[in-house]
Structures are given as C-alpha cells and as structure tokens.
Design an enzyme around this catalytic site. Structure first.
Site, PDB file in Angstrom:
ATOM      1  N   ARG A  38       4.480   6.329  -3.410  1.00 53.47           N
ATOM      2  CA  ARG A  38       3.333   6.731  -3.550  1.00 53.47           C
ATOM      3  C   ARG A  38       2.963   7.393  -2.107  1.00 53.47           C
ATOM      4  NH1 ARG A  38       3.940   0.375  -4.621  1.00 53.47           N
ATOM      5  NH2 ARG A  38       4.532   0.622  -2.404  1.00 53.47           N
TER       6      ARG A  38
ATOM      7  N   ASP B 264      -0.720   7.753   0.410  1.00 49.62           N
ATOM      8  CA  ASP B 264      -1.968   7.282   0.480  1.00 49.62           C
ATOM      9  C   ASP B 264      -2.981   8.508   0.429  1.00 49.62           C
ATOM     10  OD1 ASP B 264      -1.719   4.752   0.517  1.00 49.62           O
ATOM     11  OD2 ASP B 264      -1.818   4.376   2.775  1.00 49.62           O
TER      12      ASP B 264
ATOM     13  N   ARG C 245       2.222   4.472   9.939  1.00 48.10           N
ATOM     14  CA  ARG C 245       0.866   4.689  10.444  1.00 48.10           C
ATOM     15  C   ARG C 245       0.410   3.327  11.743  1.00 48.10           C
ATOM     16  NH1 ARG C 245      -3.213   5.499   5.401  1.00 48.10           N
ATOM     17  NH2 ARG C 245      -4.829   5.422   7.243  1.00 48.10           N
TER      18      ARG C 245
END
Lengths: 247, 247
Positions: A51, A53, A199
């Site tokens: 996936r 974001d 992140r």
C-alpha cells in the site's frame, strides 16, 4: 490460458489517496483497475507490492495479475498507458511463474525521502519534497541514520493501527543521507517496512538536526520500543517508493 | 520615499494562463498582485520582463515595482512567499536605479525547451516537458539549431497577432540541443523573442528529426519570411524562461 503477469509502474501520488481502493477517495488502484478493464474487458484481482499512503510517490511500484487476457507483455504497457492519466505510467510487463505474488514474493524495498533544503521553496517541487528552511548537516544526519541499520523491533518507528500484526522486527540493509545541491535525500532499504516507518525515521533525523536527539541515540530509541521516544511523522510529500526487490 | 525594486521569481506555469492579467482566467500576475496587496496594503503597477503563455514555466522571471512600501529587500521575498501559492516563489529582491524597468532594461533572455524522449512517459513530468516517443538524434538537432544563430527577421518563426509590431529582427546568440539521459533540451538565447518563436523553433527541429526538413534548410526557412515554411508550434508545457539578462 491463464498467465501471471508482473507490471512495474511509477506514479506521482499527489492527487491520490495512496494505492489501495477506498470508498469515496481516488486511489491509484481504482484508476489502474479502470484502465485494466478498458484494455482487457475484465475486472481482476490486482496484487500490489505494498500500500502507499496519501500523497506518497512511486518511482517503482509492482503489481501482479493472473489473467486470461491475450494481450502480449510487449504491448500491455502502451495499451494501459493510453487509458491511464498522465501522473501514472506502466513501465514494463513480464510473465512470471504462477506462484509469483507481487507482495508475498517481495524480498525488500528501497524508499527515498527528499528534502528541499533552502530558504526559498522550489515551485517545481510542490507536493514532491519536504521544504526545510534551516540548514541541514548531511554528515550528521548520515551518522545518525546508520543507527537504523540491522535487525530490530521497530515499534518505536511505527504508527500502530489495525494493519500491523505480529512481529515488528525488520532488517534495514541500507540507511544513508546524501546531499545533491539543495536536495538532501534519505535512502533506506529493508526486507519490509512498518506503517509510517520511513516517515518517522525522517522525523527523528530532523530532531537530531534540531539538537533534540543525539545522533548516537537512535539505537536507544529503537531499544525502547516506544513510539513517543522517536520524532514526529514527516509529511508524505517527500516519500518515494524507489525500488522493489524480488527473488 | 519611493524605491524601485526588482524581484526575481520562479513558477510552475501549469495552473496559470501565463503572466499577464486577463479577465476570467487565473494568471501569475493576478496572484502576485494579491500577495503584494496583502504585504504592502497597496495596489501597484508591476513591470514584468515578459508575458508568458498559458502553461509556460519560469525558472527566472523578473518584475520591477516602484513603491513607497518600507519592507526591506531582505524581508520582501519571505513576506510575499507567505501569501503566494506553492507553485510560485519569490527568490530575491533588490533596489535598482529609478530608471530601471524589468522589460525595457532587459538586454536578452534565455529559454529552455525540454523533451522527455522515451517510449514511456514520466509521471513526474506531467505538464513539465513534451513527451516524444521516437528516438531523437541530438547531434542532428544541434546542427540544425545552429541555423538559428545570428541576426535575422524571424517572421517565419512568429505567430502574427496584434502583439507583434515593427521590426521582427532578433539576434540569437545561443542555440543548442543537448541530451541528459532521456531528456533532450533545446536552449536558445536572444536579445528578444517574437510571439511563439521558441515553440516554432522546436516544432521545426522536430520536423528535421522526422526528415521533413533538412538540418541545413533552416537559414532558407528564415530567409523566406513565411510562417508556413517552418514547423508547427510545439506545446507550451516544455517551455521554460530560464534566464533574464540586464545591463
């Protein structure tokens, strides 16, 4: 006869709520599924390497599909690209063994996080890099980044949600910070990544730059297995899935 | 006391109908004027180095303003940037002699036209480069581009409209084609440019690549002073105002 095809693509994630189909939100998967249907007339199960974001970009993103479509691997990229918007491109297609799966067969990935380090923003990097005003010391950050290397439980570098189950140990094989002009790039490769891991790693490096965390402190933060010890989650815009490793 | 200030800026022109204020269309000037008013409380006459067309970008764009605003040249860029969208940035500000004018004092400009030369488009170059599928030979194009050098009446390379009056002679001081990986860049500098001149130059180079015009034929096309002899106008997206020369 059914074949198992692997597609590599790249996309500018600015306009999308990540890869995975969601209700009421535009995602890359939904758009790709539309192009797939236009080309093959079928609605098939797309297996993606990960996936991503909202707002995260991909220079390399892999999708495998089992299909009876007869379009040849040579012609598939151009056929799909005709039906995809300009911010998504299929780069290649090849046939794989039937047990290949874009996610489960993946041995690792490399991400880059790009920081435009200059007092004035660059209009051509809108949505494509974090803009950081104050001077970054790439040697300091590179030294700190080395603390991420190795196999660790990365709980401190993970936003816990329903997605993360089981063992949170990951093996980081590359972690470096380099400067190219005004662009400072953090590159990290691992056998897998937890939710928001890159992140949070970046947010922690910025705390090191700000003198709030020592460069040598990262192993302790990992050891603590406490999300509160690490820095904040850096914005999505600077993050690029760069490479996906198989075999 | 009134000062004459020179601002350099850069912008991604994708979202704008060029620089110059128009009714019912978003332009860079209108947005800049809004930021100017927010910072200074005044509505002043902005003198720009040039108009740019819809979708054309600027790596360097110059604007001069006579103002009684007391904001210092050091603080002006950051003050304006706070009120400008992310696709426009003011890079610098300095005080100039009172007779300086961003357009009339301009001695020349340099443009780049960028062509992504690969069978697959690059999602990160959407609106930022011309996508050209078939292989470009940069040596051939560079040889052809040399035909643009010198002082000529460039009527063949001008979309005639109300804007172009008087002498259509311009002096081209640089004309080159270089490849950097998959990107082929045409760079051209001149004392001034006619309407659509760079884009028609590029359209003509692409005709050379296609074998429809010989590389040696460009001086004849210039000599003909006939727009129909040159190639088509290349799309705006690949065009960047790169440098503006003064003094």
């Amino acid at each position: 006869m059914e074949r198992n095809l692997l597609f590599t693509m790249s996309y500018d994630g600015s306009a999308y709520h990540g890869w995975q189909v969601q209700e009421n939100a535009l995602t890359v998967q939904a758009v790709f599924q539309g192009a797939w249907q236009a080309v093959t007339g079928r609605r098939e199960d797309l297996k993606a390497c990960s996936r991503t974001d909202t707002g995260v970009h991909a220079r390399e993103f892999c999708v495998s599909v089992k299909t009876e479509s007869k379009v040849s691997p040579e012609r598939f990229p151009a056929a799909l690209n005709r039906h995809l918007p300009e911010d998504i491109a299929v780069k290649s297609c090849k046939e794989m063994p039937f047990d290949f799966h874009a996610r489960y067969s993946c041995k690792g990935k490399e991400y880059c996080y790009e920081i435009w380090n200059h007092p004035v923003r660059d209009p051509f990097l809108r949505g494509r890099a974090l803009h950081y005003w104050y001077s970054l010391e790439e040697e300091l950050l590179d030294r700190a980044a080395k603390g991420y290397l190795g196999s660790h439980d990365f709980s401190s570098f993970c936003t816990l949600d329903r997605r993360e189950k089981g063992d949170l140990t990951r093996t980081v094989t590359k972690a470096q910070v380099r400067r190219q002009g005004n662009m400072v790039v953090f590159t990290v490769a691992a056998d897998g990544f937890l939710y928001n891991m890159v992140r949070i790693m970046v947010g922690t490096l910025l705390r090191v730059q700000q003198g709030k965390i020592r460069a040598e402190e990262i192993p302790e933060i990992i050891e603590a297995k406490d999300r509160r010890r690490a820095g904040p989650t850096a914005p999505a815009c600077g993050l690029y899935l760069n490479r996906v490793f198989y075999e």
